[in-house]
Design a protein around this motif. Structure first.
Motif, mmCIF file in Angstrom:
data_model
loop_
_atom_site.group_PDB
_atom_site.id
_atom_site.type_symbol
_atom_site.label_atom_id
_atom_site.label_comp_id
_atom_site.label_asym_id
_atom_site.label_seq_id
_atom_site.Cartn_x
_atom_site.Cartn_y
_atom_site.Cartn_z
ATOM 1 N N ALA A 59 -11.516 -4.239 -14.682
ATOM 2 C CA ALA A 59 -10.097 -4.238 -14.329
ATOM 3 C C ALA A 59 -9.254 -3.540 -15.397
ATOM 4 N N LEU A 60 -9.545 -3.797 -16.681
ATOM 5 C CA LEU A 60 -8.808 -3.155 -17.759
ATOM 6 C C LEU A 60 -9.109 -1.663 -17.817
ATOM 7 N N ASP A 61 -10.372 -1.301 -17.550
ATOM 8 C CA ASP A 61 -10.723 0.116 -17.529
ATOM 9 C C ASP A 61 -9.963 0.849 -16.429
ATOM 10 N N ALA A 62 -9.906 0.252 -15.239
ATOM 11 C CA ALA A 62 -9.184 0.879 -14.129
ATOM 12 C C ALA A 62 -7.704 1.012 -14.443
ATOM 13 N N MET B 106 0.820 -1.202 0.000
ATOM 14 C CA MET B 106 0.000 0.000 0.000
ATOM 15 C C MET B 106 0.862 1.263 0.000
ATOM 16 N N GLU B 107 2.022 1.208 0.663
ATOM 17 C CA GLU B 107 2.873 2.388 0.750
ATOM 18 C C GLU B 107 3.581 2.680 -0.566
ATOM 19 N N LYS B 108 3.670 1.690 -1.475
ATOM 20 C CA LYS B 108 4.341 1.901 -2.753
ATOM 21 C C LYS B 108 3.436 2.570 -3.784
ATOM 22 N N ILE B 109 2.148 2.657 -3.510
ATOM 23 C CA ILE B 109 1.199 3.174 -4.490
ATOM 24 C C ILE B 109 1.407 4.670 -4.703
ATOM 25 N N ALA B 110 1.586 5.063 -5.966
ATOM 26 C CA ALA B 110 1.736 6.477 -6.325
ATOM 27 C C ALA B 110 0.548 6.971 -7.139
ATOM 28 N N THR B 111 -0.073 6.046 -7.895
ATOM 29 C CA THR B 111 -1.201 6.420 -8.749
ATOM 30 C C THR B 111 -2.289 5.363 -8.645
ATOM 31 N N ILE B 112 -3.523 5.815 -8.542
ATOM 32 C CA ILE B 112 -4.684 4.915 -8.478
ATOM 33 C C ILE B 112 -5.606 5.213 -9.654
ATOM 34 N N GLY B 113 -6.014 4.163 -10.352
ATOM 35 C CA GLY B 113 -7.061 4.288 -11.358
ATOM 36 C C GLY B 113 -8.348 3.754 -10.770
ATOM 37 N N LEU B 114 -9.375 4.607 -10.688
ATOM 38 C CA LEU B 114 -10.647 4.225 -10.063
ATOM 39 C C LEU B 114 -11.729 4.185 -11.124
ATOM 40 N N ASP B 115 -12.253 2.992 -11.383
ATOM 41 C CA ASP B 115 -13.354 2.825 -12.335
ATOM 42 C C ASP B 115 -14.663 2.942 -11.552
ATOM 43 N N LEU B 116 -15.394 4.029 -11.786
ATOM 44 C CA LEU B 116 -16.605 4.315 -11.021
ATOM 45 C C LEU B 116 -17.767 3.423 -11.455
ATOM 46 N N ALA B 117 -18.644 3.143 -10.513
ATOM 47 C CA ALA B 117 -19.834 2.345 -10.777
ATOM 48 C C ALA B 117 -20.889 2.703 -9.742
#
Length: 342
Positions: A91-94, A1-12
């Protein structure tokens, strides 16, 4: 979790997809989140960039996630699509959203506040009622035609539909007449709602000097001015007036290749509601110009050389550029004085 720099969030609506990457673009997290798990997930997460597509609910979630300290990017869907691999899954969209969020110069949408969204909701509700009224009037005219009664198509002639219904010589069976009167009452109710919302918007425009200045432009009324301020709270996000007109989709699509320039129809990108309002207002300006209004003689000359709608889009494009200039520099629109003759 600490390595995460960018998050892609696919809304629903209920199940959200998350794709996390480190600073090198390597995948470090992929998981699904229930709607109730979204805020707790980002609350525990270290501050990072969160990308999402500009879709329903995007501004709400952007405000909620930004309040937790994250940097949120809302990106237009057409710019995210090229980064989606193979087929289409959540998953691909995110993953595509996460990759797009790391691209330098990626266009993003400014996060709107709840009050700004409230104004847009008022405008869209009014437009919904207008569409419903038009549909009801057309239905009423079509149903009356079944009994041999034809009325003019303009909305100003709706009162004639009522006269046809109540006429003794109409020869419309009573059951049908009752239902048709019900449709007419529905139209009257929509008229009252539209008038109420129109008055509410007009009062808001009169009370805000920044909005009322925009109504000095020919073809820009209270509805259009209020919509501009709601959709574009910060005009500085556009580099120039031409950029703003292009964002609205009022410029031709470029189909150029091999050194040959080819321009197609307008792109119709950006906010479709605002673009429609500008074109409708421009149509009124072109009609007035054809009636020899000297203040807009260049429009009259243009409408003689080009089809009506082409001239209207050209006027809408100019109005969009003037709108941006007034929002950026202040002041009011002052038409050019006609050149002296003789």
């Amino acid at each position: 979790m600490e390595k995460i720099a960018t998050i892609g969030l696919d809304l629903a609506k209920q199940v959200f997809q998350v794709h996390g990457m480190d600073r090198n673009g390597k995948k470090v997290l992929t998981r699904k989140l229930d709607r109730s798990e979204v805020k707790p997930f980002f609350k525990k997460l270290r501050k990072c960039v969160v990308g999402m597509e500009a879709t329903g609910g995007a501004h709400f979630w952007a405000r909620e996630i930004a309040a937790l300290g994250h940097r949120v990017l809302i990106m237009p869907g057409q710019y995210v699509k090229p980064f989606v691999k193979r087929g289409k899954t959540d998953a691909l969209d995110a993953e595509g959203i996460a990759i797009a969020a790391t691209q330098p110069g990626m266009p993003s949408v400014k996060v709107k506040s709840a009050s700004e969204q409230a104004v847009i909701t008022t405008m869209k509700t009014r437009m919904l009622y207008v569409r419903e009224r038009t549909s009801a009037i057309n239905a009423l005219r079509g149903l009356l035609a079944e009994f041999g009664h034809v009325a003019p198509a303009k909305r100003a002639n709706v009162v004639k539909l009522r006269e046809l219904l109540t006429s003794i010589d109409a020869q419309i069976p009573e059951p049908a007449k009752l239902e048709l009167l019900g449709v007419f009452e529905h139209i009257e109710a929509l008229d009252a709602r539209i008038e109420r919302l129109t008055n509410e918007i007009a009062k808001r425009v009169d009370a805000d000097e920044n909005i009322s200045r925009l109504t000095t432009i020919p073809g820009v009324g209270a509805i259009t001015a209020a919509m501009v301020r709601a959709v574009v709270p910060d005009p500085s996000q556009f580099k120039s007036a031409r950029h703003f007109a292009s964002w609205l989709g009022l410029t031709p699509r470029s189909l150029s290749s091999g050194g040959s320039q080819r321009l197609g129809r307008i792109s119709k990108r950006g906010n479709s509601t605002l673009r429609s309002l500008l074109i409708v207002g421009a149509c009124a300006v072109v009609v007035r110009a054809r009636q020899k209004d000297r203040r807009v003689s260049w429009i009259a000359s243009l409408s003689k050389r080009k089809p009506f709608l082409v001239a209207a889009v050209a006027v809408a494009n100019k109005n969009a550029r003037v709108l941006w200039a007034l929002m950026m520099k202040g002041g009011v629109f002052e038409p050019r004085k006609p050149a002296a003759t003789g």
